[in-house]
Design a protein around this motif. Sequence first.
Motif, mmCIF file in Angstrom:
data_model
loop_
_atom_site.group_PDB
_atom_site.id
_atom_site.type_symbol
_atom_site.label_atom_id
_atom_site.label_comp_id
_atom_site.label_asym_id
_atom_site.label_seq_id
_atom_site.Cartn_x
_atom_site.Cartn_y
_atom_site.Cartn_z
ATOM 1 N N VAL A 295 -17.822 -48.481 6.056
ATOM 2 C CA VAL A 295 -18.739 -48.771 7.173
ATOM 3 C C VAL A 295 -18.292 -48.121 8.476
ATOM 4 C CG1 VAL A 295 -17.664 -50.908 8.071
ATOM 5 C CG2 VAL A 295 -20.155 -50.655 8.115
ATOM 6 N N ALA A 296 -17.025 -47.659 8.524
ATOM 7 C CA ALA A 296 -16.457 -47.217 9.809
ATOM 8 C C ALA A 296 -16.555 -45.710 9.980
ATOM 9 C CB ALA A 296 -14.990 -47.644 9.883
ATOM 10 N N ASN A 297 -17.050 -45.287 11.117
ATOM 11 C CA ASN A 297 -17.095 -43.868 11.461
ATOM 12 C C ASN A 297 -15.985 -43.624 12.478
ATOM 13 O OD1 ASN A 297 -17.789 -41.234 11.843
ATOM 14 N ND2 ASN A 297 -19.750 -41.638 12.834
ATOM 15 N N ALA A 298 -14.844 -43.144 11.958
ATOM 16 C CA ALA A 298 -13.619 -43.134 12.773
ATOM 17 C C ALA A 298 -13.334 -41.770 13.376
ATOM 18 C CB ALA A 298 -12.435 -43.562 11.907
ATOM 19 N N LEU A 299 -12.810 -41.800 14.574
ATOM 20 C CA LEU A 299 -12.354 -40.571 15.234
ATOM 21 C C LEU A 299 -11.073 -40.114 14.542
ATOM 22 C CD1 LEU A 299 -12.655 -38.590 17.642
ATOM 23 C CD2 LEU A 299 -11.150 -40.115 18.925
ATOM 24 N N HIS A 300 -11.078 -38.876 14.033
ATOM 25 C CA HIS A 300 -9.877 -38.383 13.369
ATOM 26 C C HIS A 300 -9.072 -37.517 14.330
ATOM 27 C CE1 HIS A 300 -7.084 -36.879 10.476
ATOM 28 N NE2 HIS A 300 -7.605 -37.659 9.552
ATOM 29 N N PRO A 301 -7.806 -37.860 14.575
ATOM 30 C CA PRO A 301 -7.023 -37.111 15.566
ATOM 31 C C PRO A 301 -6.897 -35.627 15.227
ATOM 32 C CG PRO A 301 -5.861 -39.103 14.891
ATOM 33 C CD PRO A 301 -7.038 -38.965 13.990
#
Length: 423
Positions: A295-301
């Motif tokens: 469900v999570a749309n995460a910022l990837h470093p």
Amino acid sequence: MNAAADAVHVDHSMVIIGGGLAGATAAASLRVDGFAGAITIVTQEAELPYQRPPLSKGFLAGKEGEDALYPYPAQWYEENSVELVTADPATAIDPAAHTVALASGRTLHYAKLLLATGASPRVIPIPGLDLEGVHYFRTKSDSERLKALLSEGGHSLVLIGSGWIGMEIAATARELGNEVTLLGLEDVPLSAAIGPELGRVFQNRHLAAGVQFRLPASAASINAASGTTGTAGGKVGSVTTSTGEEIPADLVVVAVGVVPNTALAQAAGLTLNNGIEVNAHLATSAPDIFAAGDVANALHPATGAHARSEHWANAIAGGKVAARSMLGHNAVLNDIPYFYTDQFDLGMEYSGYGALAQDAELVVRGSLDSNEFIAFWLRGGKVVAGMNVNVWDVQDAIKDLIHSGRTVDTRRLADPAVALEEI
Ligand SMILES: Cc1cc2nc3c(=O)[nH]c(=O)nc-3n(C[C@H](O)[C@H](O)[C@H](O)COP(=O)(O)OP(=O)(O)OC[C@H]3O[C@@H](n4cnc5c(N)ncnc54)[C@H](O)[C@@H]3O)c2cc1C
């Protein structure tokens, strides 16, 4: 209880919504990381938290039992004082009051909340979806229903969808002795994920096993078998494709992707963006609320971009990072995305940044025809993704190559005689 005691209780409660792999991993990680307060997992299904990969593979084939599904057995939750509230879905979140309402009417207070609500099968707007014999595929009970039928053999199954789930079910159904026809919007199955050259490797293996393809073709309608009746308007008898062909079918599985379960987050006013938008710590736009897994749309470093991963490894890594962030540690989700599949005798692992691999240079170590090779995707001479098929124990080396960001010599990369560590 006086107000002070109540406040202490409230301040130490961790609530996790969702009994999938991300939720279960987060609960375990909270304990591993030393959290001694109350943990509650709220689930929609009447099941122990479980993982999904076996549902379309060994569990569907009858080769693996329920044990393969559970990351932790029932007694683990008791021994670790993790309260499981099953079959009682969360219906609302109040971020200001730090409460979660459940369908039963119960209200839970949280100090920190994790949304691990996963995703649901995408529904396609065609006639006939309510006919008997038409299935979606996401849950343990979906797999059990289909297993009971496919294990009889001799069914005519039409699969709508040429992605991972469709292809895995096709392989399992064929191995169980059923006729299988797969429709998809792509020219080659799995193209959207790994490109046509690699997708063809999987397609050829399916063709050799007798799976039939109609590509590109969509399903225009699902039709009742003549003379059948039932509560839902009869039993399925065929599927009509967009090209006008009518394919006989007594079973249909719709596997056209998933949509993230964001309804709770949306109603609570959290920022959405192809799922629940979170930063690299998996924190949402609301204080003390985190999100992990499908469900999570995460910022990837590493890429500086948001990406939503619908894979097993991301549910585990995200569950761990979310737990640490809930405990106030500065955890960051920076793993290189990883996934795997098993279809017939093809075992595959993939690591890398799918978005960067689109239209990238493809270098193959070994031969695609041999079903034993490593494929690499390069941008500007640097490896951004790698996939091993029936070659094992190379994932660490592939991830090191991606992680290093160094420019590689493509001739050495393609040469199986050169160790990957020496590229
Ligand atoms: C058939 C199948 C095969 C797969 N095979 C592979 C594979 O081979 N390799 C791979 O890398 N990945 C695979 N995946 C993907 C992988 O399983 C998912 O990425 C993973 O399950 C995501 O875990 P999750 O915990 O985020 O979500 P989920 O597993 O979807 O769990 C979320 C849970 O939250 C519950 N929920 C939703 N809303 C509420 C609510 N309001 N209240 C309470 N509970 C709620 C849902 O009912 C669900 O049980 C597969 C997936 C499927 C379906």
